[in-house]
Design an enzyme around this catalytic site. Structure first.
Site, PDB file in Angstrom:
ATOM      1  N   ARG A  31       0.832  -1.210   0.000  1.00  0.00           N
ATOM      2  CA  ARG A  31       0.000   0.000   0.000  1.00  0.00           C
ATOM      3  C   ARG A  31       0.864   1.256   0.000  1.00  0.00           C
ATOM      4  O   ARG A  31       0.470   2.283  -0.588  1.00  0.00           O
ATOM      5  CB  ARG A  31      -0.910  -0.009   1.228  1.00  0.00           C
ATOM      6  CG  ARG A  31      -1.848   1.178   1.373  1.00  0.00           C
ATOM      7  CD  ARG A  31      -2.887   1.287   0.310  1.00  0.00           C
ATOM      8  NE  ARG A  31      -3.561   0.033   0.026  1.00  0.00           N
ATOM      9  CZ  ARG A  31      -4.538  -0.109  -0.865  1.00  0.00           C
ATOM     10  NH1 ARG A  31      -4.948   0.937  -1.581  1.00  0.00           N
ATOM     11  NH2 ARG A  31      -5.105  -1.287  -1.078  1.00  0.00           N
ATOM     12  N   ASN A  54      -8.999  -1.855   8.390  1.00  0.00           N
ATOM     13  CA  ASN A  54      -7.873  -1.984   7.480  1.00  0.00           C
ATOM     14  C   ASN A  54      -8.157  -3.111   6.481  1.00  0.00           C
ATOM     15  O   ASN A  54      -7.365  -4.024   6.292  1.00  0.00           O
ATOM     16  CB  ASN A  54      -6.571  -2.238   8.250  1.00  0.00           C
ATOM     17  CG  ASN A  54      -5.345  -1.912   7.433  1.00  0.00           C
ATOM     18  OD1 ASN A  54      -4.670  -2.790   6.913  1.00  0.00           O
ATOM     19  ND2 ASN A  54      -5.043  -0.622   7.292  1.00  0.00           N
ATOM     20  N   HIS A  94      -5.223  -4.088   4.318  1.00  0.00           N
ATOM     21  CA  HIS A  94      -5.156  -2.946   3.399  1.00  0.00           C
ATOM     22  C   HIS A  94      -3.711  -2.506   3.197  1.00  0.00           C
ATOM     23  O   HIS A  94      -3.275  -2.219   2.072  1.00  0.00           O
ATOM     24  CB  HIS A  94      -5.999  -1.789   3.926  1.00  0.00           C
ATOM     25  CG  HIS A  94      -6.178  -0.652   2.971  1.00  0.00           C
ATOM     26  ND1 HIS A  94      -5.602   0.581   3.154  1.00  0.00           N
ATOM     27  CD2 HIS A  94      -6.892  -0.549   1.823  1.00  0.00           C
ATOM     28  CE1 HIS A  94      -5.952   1.385   2.168  1.00  0.00           C
ATOM     29  NE2 HIS A  94      -6.731   0.727   1.343  1.00  0.00           N
ATOM     30  N   CYS A  95      -2.944  -2.476   4.293  1.00  0.00           N
ATOM     31  CA  CYS A  95      -1.544  -2.033   4.218  1.00  0.00           C
ATOM     32  C   CYS A  95      -0.710  -2.930   3.312  1.00  0.00           C
ATOM     33  O   CYS A  95       0.274  -2.473   2.728  1.00  0.00           O
ATOM     34  CB  CYS A  95      -0.922  -2.043   5.608  1.00  0.00           C
ATOM     35  SG  CYS A  95      -1.695  -0.940   6.807  1.00  0.00           S
ATOM     36  N   SER A  96      -1.081  -4.195   3.203  1.00  0.00           N
ATOM     37  CA  SER A  96      -0.251  -5.158   2.456  1.00  0.00           C
ATOM     38  C   SER A  96      -0.677  -5.322   1.012  1.00  0.00           C
ATOM     39  O   SER A  96      -0.107  -6.154   0.301  1.00  0.00           O
ATOM     40  CB  SER A  96      -0.295  -6.524   3.161  1.00  0.00           C
ATOM     41  OG  SER A  96      -1.589  -7.088   3.102  1.00  0.00           O
TER      42      SER A  96
END
Length: 352
Positions: free
Chosen positions: A103, A292, A343-345
């Site tokens: 992300r 997330n 979400h971050c990954s």
């Protein structure tokens, strides 16, 4: 009241002018999702194997709904990722990475208004030079080149997880992650805002203060507050008894967003999501965020924490927010103990 058919800006309607380039919302149709295989013990230590298993689970789950491309930094990691992810995930070794947080290291994809895509690089610098980013600093440019997309580098330094957009002219972010000398030294908030609006093709930026120095990201907004669609925002709030800095931050975000209007003048409708009362992890930096999540074609991929009542309530809220999509909740505790989530990954590549 939410307008399901908002009108384009006046300038986009006059004289048949083409709409300006704009970063769309996460929920538009995707061509694929991009991910990165964690491979460095220097970053993850003894947690590496468990984090790899969580990333493989996320990738296989997304691949049930849309193509997934996993970037791995070397031949050994490519084979390791292929074995863990299985044949449904396409693993490549042509874009080396240092860590898994796609992300933040991938380009933000922007529709050019003429049926094409542009790749926007946010000048990733290791979240303010907190972590090695020798390879991660070039992922955005390398991915654009591999995809044959125009690459445009912004003037400001930031990360994709630090900026939420409704795709209709409004963005939101924490001041702590952008108006920060470790990213944009010497820049005022107005300077950062102008650069973000230009990059995202937006007209209004909503700021919340955030928290500096308590986590590696300086408090990315995508853990606490997310756009569902224009005019509608989800905010995760902590249990009533919590009074730590993160709990106060979440309540402040809820209050600020509840009083805001968007670029079209709509008063934001803010839906509260109750955070879990209990989690399985004992890590103090564990990210207990239902929000997330990653929106994919036909589904929402989110976390669960073993709190049966709150997990179910979050699932119901996400199902109502994204009608027609499956809500798939995963146990990815080992990933979320590392300071980020689903979400971050991930980074979606929208259909042009």
């Amino acid at each position: 009241m939410y307008d399901p058919h908002p009108r384009p800006p006046l300038g986009d309607r006059l004289f048949g002018a083409s709409p300006r380039p704009r970063v769309p919302m996460d929920d538009v149709p995707h061509t694929r999702t991009w991910m990165s295989w964690p491979s460095r013990k220097s970053v993850w230590g003894r947690q590496l194997r468990g984090v790899q298993e969580d990333i493989a689970l996320i990738a296989r789950t997304i691949a049930r709904y849309e193509p997934v491309v996993m970037c791995a930094p070397d031949d050994y990691s490519v084979e390791e990722a292929r074995l863990a992810c299985g044949p449904s995930v396409y693993v490549i070794g042509s874009i080396p990475t240092d860590d898994l947080w796609m992300r933040d290291i991938a380009p933000v994809f922007r529709r050019d208004g003429r049926g094409g895509l542009q790749a926007i690089g946010l000048n990733f610098n290791g979240w303010g030079r907190k972590q090695v980013h020798t390879d991660d600093a070039y992922v955005a440019e390398n991915l654009a080149r591999l995809n044959g997309l125009p690459f445009i580098r912004t003037d400001f330094v930031g990360e994709g997880g630090g900026i939420e957009t409704d795709g209709d002219g409004t963005v939101m972010a924490t001041e702590s992650s952008l108006v920060n000398k470790n990213r944009n030294r010497g820049w005022s908030r107005d300077d950062v805002e102008a650069a973000v609006l230009d990059a995202y093709g937006a007209d209004k930026m909503i700021w919340v203060p955030g928290i500096k120095g308590k986590d590696i990201t300086d408090d990315h907004i995508d853990v606490t507050s997310r756009f569902v669609r224009p005019g509608l925002v989800l905010v995760q709030l902590p249990p009533d008894g919590r009074g730590d800095v993160w709990a106060r931050d979440a309540r402040e975000q809820f209050d600020i967003l509840s009083a805001q209007t968007d670029a079209r003048g709509r008063r934001l409708e803010v839906i509260r999501v109750e955070g879990p009362d209990t989690v399985r992890s004992r890590r103090s930096d564990f990210v207990d965020s239902y929000l997330n999540f990653h929106v994919v074609n036909g589904a929402v991929i989110a976390a669960q924490f073993g709190d049966g009542y709150k997990d179910a309530a979050a699932r119901q809220t996400l199902a109502a927010a994204f009608p027609g999509r499956d809500v798939v909740q995963l146990d990815v505790d080992r990933l979320m103990a590392g300071g980020g989530g689903i979400h971050c990954s991930t980074m979606q590549e929208p259909v042009p």
